[in-house]
Design a protein around this motif. Structure first.
Motif, PDB file in Angstrom:
ATOM      1  N   GLU A   1       0.806  -1.153   0.152  1.00  0.00           N
ATOM      2  CA  GLU A   1       0.223   0.056  -0.097  1.00  0.00           C
ATOM      3  C   GLU A   1       0.832   1.239  -0.077  1.00  0.00           C
ATOM      4  OE1 GLU A   1      -2.452  -0.354   3.428  1.00  0.00           O
ATOM      5  OE2 GLU A   1      -3.914  -1.719   2.441  1.00  0.00           O
ATOM      6  N   GLY A   2       2.095   1.142   0.827  1.00  0.00           N
ATOM      7  CA  GLY A   2       2.890   2.379   1.023  1.00  0.00           C
ATOM      8  C   GLY A   2       3.483   2.699  -0.281  1.00  0.00           C
ATOM      9  N   THR A   3       3.808   1.615  -1.177  1.00  0.00           N
ATOM     10  CA  THR A   3       4.551   1.449  -2.439  1.00  0.00           C
ATOM     11  C   THR A   3       3.561   2.214  -3.510  1.00  0.00           C
ATOM     12  OG1 THR A   3       6.083  -0.348  -1.930  1.00  0.00           O
ATOM     13  CG2 THR A   3       5.657   0.374  -4.269  1.00  0.00           C
ATOM     14  N   GLN A   4       2.315   1.808  -3.568  1.00  0.00           N
ATOM     15  CA  GLN A   4       1.385   2.290  -4.604  1.00  0.00           C
ATOM     16  C   GLN A   4       0.998   3.621  -4.136  1.00  0.00           C
ATOM     17  OE1 GLN A   4       0.016   0.392  -6.961  1.00  0.00           O
ATOM     18  NE2 GLN A   4      -0.995   2.560  -7.486  1.00  0.00           N
ATOM     19  N   PHE A   5       1.041   4.174  -3.143  1.00  0.00           N
ATOM     20  CA  PHE A   5       1.006   5.340  -2.413  1.00  0.00           C
ATOM     21  C   PHE A   5       1.964   6.442  -3.135  1.00  0.00           C
ATOM     22  CE2 PHE A   5       1.502   8.975   0.483  1.00  0.00           C
ATOM     23  CZ  PHE A   5       0.264   9.804   0.177  1.00  0.00           C
ATOM     24  N   ILE A   6       2.993   5.807  -2.970  1.00  0.00           N
ATOM     25  CA  ILE A   6       4.299   6.753  -3.278  1.00  0.00           C
ATOM     26  C   ILE A   6       4.413   6.695  -4.984  1.00  0.00           C
ATOM     27  CG2 ILE A   6       6.985   6.424  -3.686  1.00  0.00           C
ATOM     28  CD1 ILE A   6       7.063   5.313  -0.815  1.00  0.00           C
ATOM     29  N   LEU A   7       3.872   5.678  -5.692  1.00  0.00           N
ATOM     30  CA  LEU A   7       3.959   5.553  -7.006  1.00  0.00           C
ATOM     31  C   LEU A   7       2.763   6.496  -7.766  1.00  0.00           C
ATOM     32  CD1 LEU A   7       4.329   1.985  -8.070  1.00  0.00           C
ATOM     33  CD2 LEU A   7       5.855   3.486  -8.291  1.00  0.00           C
ATOM     34  N   ASN A   8       1.698   6.649  -6.829  1.00  0.00           N
ATOM     35  CA  ASN A   8       0.578   7.701  -6.951  1.00  0.00           C
ATOM     36  C   ASN A   8       1.076   9.071  -6.987  1.00  0.00           C
ATOM     37  OD1 ASN A   8      -1.173   5.404  -7.866  1.00  0.00           O
ATOM     38  ND2 ASN A   8      -2.328   5.346  -5.760  1.00  0.00           N
ATOM     39  N   ALA A   9       1.712   9.202  -5.905  1.00  0.00           N
ATOM     40  CA  ALA A   9       2.329  10.544  -5.338  1.00  0.00           C
ATOM     41  C   ALA A   9       3.184  10.910  -6.587  1.00  0.00           C
ATOM     42  CB  ALA A   9       2.878  10.542  -4.152  1.00  0.00           C
ATOM     43  N   LYS A  10       4.228  10.112  -7.034  1.00  0.00           N
ATOM     44  CA  LYS A  10       5.211  10.240  -7.942  1.00  0.00           C
ATOM     45  C   LYS A  10       4.405  10.838  -9.367  1.00  0.00           C
ATOM     46  CE  LYS A  10       8.829   8.198 -10.639  1.00  0.00           C
ATOM     47  NZ  LYS A  10       9.681   6.870 -10.974  1.00  0.00           N
ATOM     48  N   GLU A  11       3.361   9.890  -9.700  1.00  0.00           N
ATOM     49  CA  GLU A  11       2.385  10.123 -10.837  1.00  0.00           C
ATOM     50  C   GLU A  11       1.949  11.612 -10.820  1.00  0.00           C
ATOM     51  OE1 GLU A  11      -1.265   8.499 -13.258  1.00  0.00           O
ATOM     52  OE2 GLU A  11      -0.108   6.946 -12.161  1.00  0.00           O
ATOM     53  N   SER A  12       1.438  11.860  -9.670  1.00  0.00           N
ATOM     54  CA  SER A  12       0.812  13.118  -9.562  1.00  0.00           C
ATOM     55  C   SER A  12       1.614  14.315  -9.478  1.00  0.00           C
ATOM     56  CB  SER A  12       0.122  13.312  -8.309  1.00  0.00           C
ATOM     57  OG  SER A  12      -1.190  12.194  -7.992  1.00  0.00           O
ATOM     58  N   LEU A  13       2.982  14.074  -8.944  1.00  0.00           N
ATOM     59  CA  LEU A  13       3.989  15.168  -8.964  1.00  0.00           C
ATOM     60  C   LEU A  13       4.438  15.495 -10.540  1.00  0.00           C
ATOM     61  CD1 LEU A  13       5.941  14.337  -5.683  1.00  0.00           C
ATOM     62  CD2 LEU A  13       4.563  16.330  -6.223  1.00  0.00           C
ATOM     63  N   GLY A  14       4.577  14.339 -11.172  1.00  0.00           N
ATOM     64  CA  GLY A  14       5.044  14.297 -12.509  1.00  0.00           C
ATOM     65  C   GLY A  14       3.934  15.137 -13.499  1.00  0.00           C
ATOM     66  N   GLU A  15       2.724  15.007 -13.049  1.00  0.00           N
ATOM     67  CA  GLU A  15       1.654  15.746 -13.925  1.00  0.00           C
ATOM     68  C   GLU A  15       1.836  17.329 -13.580  1.00  0.00           C
ATOM     69  OE1 GLU A  15      -2.181  13.694 -12.936  1.00  0.00           O
ATOM     70  OE2 GLU A  15      -1.647  11.988 -14.029  1.00  0.00           O
ATOM     71  N   ILE A  16       1.840  17.338 -12.105  1.00  0.00           N
ATOM     72  CA  ILE A  16       1.864  18.810 -11.714  1.00  0.00           C
ATOM     73  C   ILE A  16       3.180  19.580 -12.439  1.00  0.00           C
ATOM     74  CG2 ILE A  16       2.731  20.081  -9.630  1.00  0.00           C
ATOM     75  CD1 ILE A  16       0.991  18.180  -7.819  1.00  0.00           C
ATOM     76  N   LEU A  17       4.270  18.837 -12.587  1.00  0.00           N
ATOM     77  CA  LEU A  17       5.406  19.277 -13.108  1.00  0.00           C
ATOM     78  C   LEU A  17       5.031  19.579 -14.509  1.00  0.00           C
ATOM     79  CD1 LEU A  17       8.409  19.910 -13.163  1.00  0.00           C
ATOM     80  CD2 LEU A  17       9.040  17.629 -13.793  1.00  0.00           C
ATOM     81  N   GLU A  18       4.307  18.700 -15.354  1.00  0.00           N
ATOM     82  CA  GLU A  18       3.809  18.923 -16.622  1.00  0.00           C
ATOM     83  C   GLU A  18       3.352  20.284 -16.855  1.00  0.00           C
ATOM     84  OE1 GLU A  18       2.395  15.605 -18.842  1.00  0.00           O
ATOM     85  OE2 GLU A  18       3.614  14.485 -18.033  1.00  0.00           O
ATOM     86  N   VAL A  19       2.162  20.416 -15.851  1.00  0.00           N
ATOM     87  CA  VAL A  19       1.227  21.451 -16.045  1.00  0.00           C
ATOM     88  C   VAL A  19       2.329  22.990 -15.541  1.00  0.00           C
ATOM     89  CG1 VAL A  19      -0.576  22.657 -14.759  1.00  0.00           C
ATOM     90  CG2 VAL A  19      -0.877  20.154 -15.602  1.00  0.00           C
ATOM     91  N   SER A  20       3.138  22.661 -14.632  1.00  0.00           N
ATOM     92  CA  SER A  20       3.786  23.726 -14.404  1.00  0.00           C
ATOM     93  C   SER A  20       4.688  24.372 -15.434  1.00  0.00           C
ATOM     94  CB  SER A  20       4.944  23.716 -13.388  1.00  0.00           C
ATOM     95  OG  SER A  20       3.992  23.364 -11.963  1.00  0.00           O
ATOM     96  N   LEU A  21       5.193  23.409 -16.128  1.00  0.00           N
ATOM     97  CA  LEU A  21       6.089  23.884 -17.347  1.00  0.00           C
ATOM     98  C   LEU A  21       5.251  24.172 -18.577  1.00  0.00           C
ATOM     99  CD1 LEU A  21       8.503  20.422 -17.579  1.00  0.00           C
ATOM    100  CD2 LEU A  21       9.045  22.819 -16.921  1.00  0.00           C
TER     101      LEU A  21
END
Length: 98
Positions: free
Chosen positions: A10-30
């Motif tokens: 569950e922790g690993t899945q949470f981290i993967l989801n957070a990483k994906e969300s941060l990647g999307e935020i980075l794309e939008v920021s760019l």
């Protein structure tokens, strides 16, 4: 042990989801950064165009003033020419043979 494994998964899945969300935020920021840069460049271009237009309008105003002055001088010269022509006409009429 099974509970610990479940938590790790569950922790690993949470981290993967957070990483994906941060990647999307980075794309939008760019994308936002690129849009802001484009807006800034367009603003600079518009400002330069406005300045050039203002200078052209000043030149046109100066040319119009010069044309107006020249027209007044021409009108004055024409008036003087008419006056001289009338004087000549009067002078010539005195020498008319009847």
């Amino acid at each position: 042990m099974e509970q610990s494994t479940t938590r790790v998964v569950e922790g690993t899945q949470f981290i993967l989801n957070a990483k994906e969300s941060l990647g999307e935020i980075l794309e939008v920021s760019l994308e936002i950064d690129q849009l802001v840069r484009s807006i800034s460049e367009a603003t600079v271009t518009q400002s330069q165009t406005f300045e050039e237009l203002t200078n052209l309008m000043k030149e046109i105003a100066q040319m119009s003033e010069q044309s107006s002055d020249a027209s007044r001088r021409v009108a004055h010269s024409l008036q003087q020419t008419v006056e001289v022509a009338l004087e000549l006409q009067t002078s010539v009429s005195a020498f008319k043979i009847e």
